[in-house]
Design a protein around this motif. Structure first.
Motif, mmCIF file in Angstrom:
data_model
loop_
_atom_site.group_PDB
_atom_site.id
_atom_site.type_symbol
_atom_site.label_atom_id
_atom_site.label_comp_id
_atom_site.label_asym_id
_atom_site.label_seq_id
_atom_site.Cartn_x
_atom_site.Cartn_y
_atom_site.Cartn_z
ATOM 1 N N LEU A 1 0.808 -1.215 0.000
ATOM 2 C CA LEU A 1 0.000 0.000 0.000
ATOM 3 C C LEU A 1 0.847 1.272 0.000
ATOM 4 O O LEU A 1 0.455 2.298 -0.565
ATOM 5 C CB LEU A 1 -0.929 0.018 1.215
ATOM 6 C CG LEU A 1 -2.040 -1.010 1.217
ATOM 7 C CD1 LEU A 1 -2.768 -0.995 2.556
ATOM 8 C CD2 LEU A 1 -3.015 -0.774 0.083
ATOM 9 N N PHE A 2 2.001 1.200 0.657
ATOM 10 C CA PHE A 2 2.853 2.382 0.818
ATOM 11 C C PHE A 2 4.289 2.037 0.431
ATOM 12 O O PHE A 2 5.175 1.966 1.287
ATOM 13 C CB PHE A 2 2.810 2.883 2.265
ATOM 14 C CG PHE A 2 1.420 3.090 2.789
ATOM 15 C CD1 PHE A 2 0.697 4.219 2.445
ATOM 16 C CD2 PHE A 2 0.822 2.152 3.618
ATOM 17 C CE1 PHE A 2 -0.579 4.416 2.922
ATOM 18 C CE2 PHE A 2 -0.461 2.342 4.104
ATOM 19 C CZ PHE A 2 -1.171 3.471 3.751
ATOM 20 N N PRO A 3 4.550 1.838 -0.850
ATOM 21 C CA PRO A 3 5.872 1.368 -1.270
ATOM 22 C C PRO A 3 7.009 2.356 -0.989
ATOM 23 O O PRO A 3 8.156 1.950 -0.893
ATOM 24 C CB PRO A 3 5.714 1.143 -2.769
ATOM 25 C CG PRO A 3 4.561 1.982 -3.173
ATOM 26 C CD PRO A 3 3.656 2.040 -1.979
ATOM 27 N N GLU A 4 6.706 3.627 -0.837
ATOM 28 C CA GLU A 4 7.759 4.609 -0.599
ATOM 29 C C GLU A 4 7.876 5.001 0.871
ATOM 30 O O GLU A 4 8.601 5.940 1.213
ATOM 31 C CB GLU A 4 7.520 5.832 -1.471
ATOM 32 C CG GLU A 4 7.627 5.502 -2.949
ATOM 33 C CD GLU A 4 7.474 6.718 -3.832
ATOM 34 O OE1 GLU A 4 7.774 7.830 -3.376
ATOM 35 O OE2 GLU A 4 7.050 6.543 -4.981
ATOM 36 N N LEU A 5 7.175 4.297 1.738
ATOM 37 C CA LEU A 5 7.226 4.572 3.169
ATOM 38 C C LEU A 5 8.600 4.217 3.712
ATOM 39 O O LEU A 5 9.126 3.142 3.446
ATOM 40 C CB LEU A 5 6.158 3.751 3.899
ATOM 41 C CG LEU A 5 6.069 3.935 5.401
ATOM 42 C CD1 LEU A 5 5.576 5.344 5.724
ATOM 43 C CD2 LEU A 5 5.130 2.903 5.992
ATOM 44 N N ASN A 6 9.178 5.142 4.463
ATOM 45 C CA ASN A 6 10.478 4.903 5.080
ATOM 46 C C ASN A 6 10.349 5.025 6.583
ATOM 47 O O ASN A 6 9.778 5.985 7.092
ATOM 48 C CB ASN A 6 11.513 5.925 4.597
ATOM 49 C CG ASN A 6 11.832 5.751 3.137
ATOM 50 O OD1 ASN A 6 11.975 4.643 2.664
ATOM 51 N ND2 ASN A 6 11.933 6.856 2.423
#
Length: 57
Positions: free
Chosen positions: A16-21
């Motif tokens: 859902l949030f592939p760029e979440l760091n």
């Protein structure tokens, strides 16, 4: 069972949030900002139902 559930949740979050760091506390470069943000989060009211109905005559 809990490990499998944790893995499933991690996979879903990544999908859902592939760029979440995720950051660690060691990467904070503005301590005062961090403390202020945490304090604001603690004061936040997330139960909007009571707020909305209180304002209705």
């Amino acid at each position: 069972m809990l490990a499998a559930r944790d893995e499933a949740v991690e996979e879903k979050v990544q999908k859902l949030f592939p760029e979440l760091n995720m950051i660690t506390a060691g990467s904070i470069n503005n301590h005062d900002g961090w403390v202020s943000g945490r304090a604001a989060a603690d004061r936040a009211v997330l139960d909007t139902n009571s707020k909305i109905t209180q304002g209705v005559p």
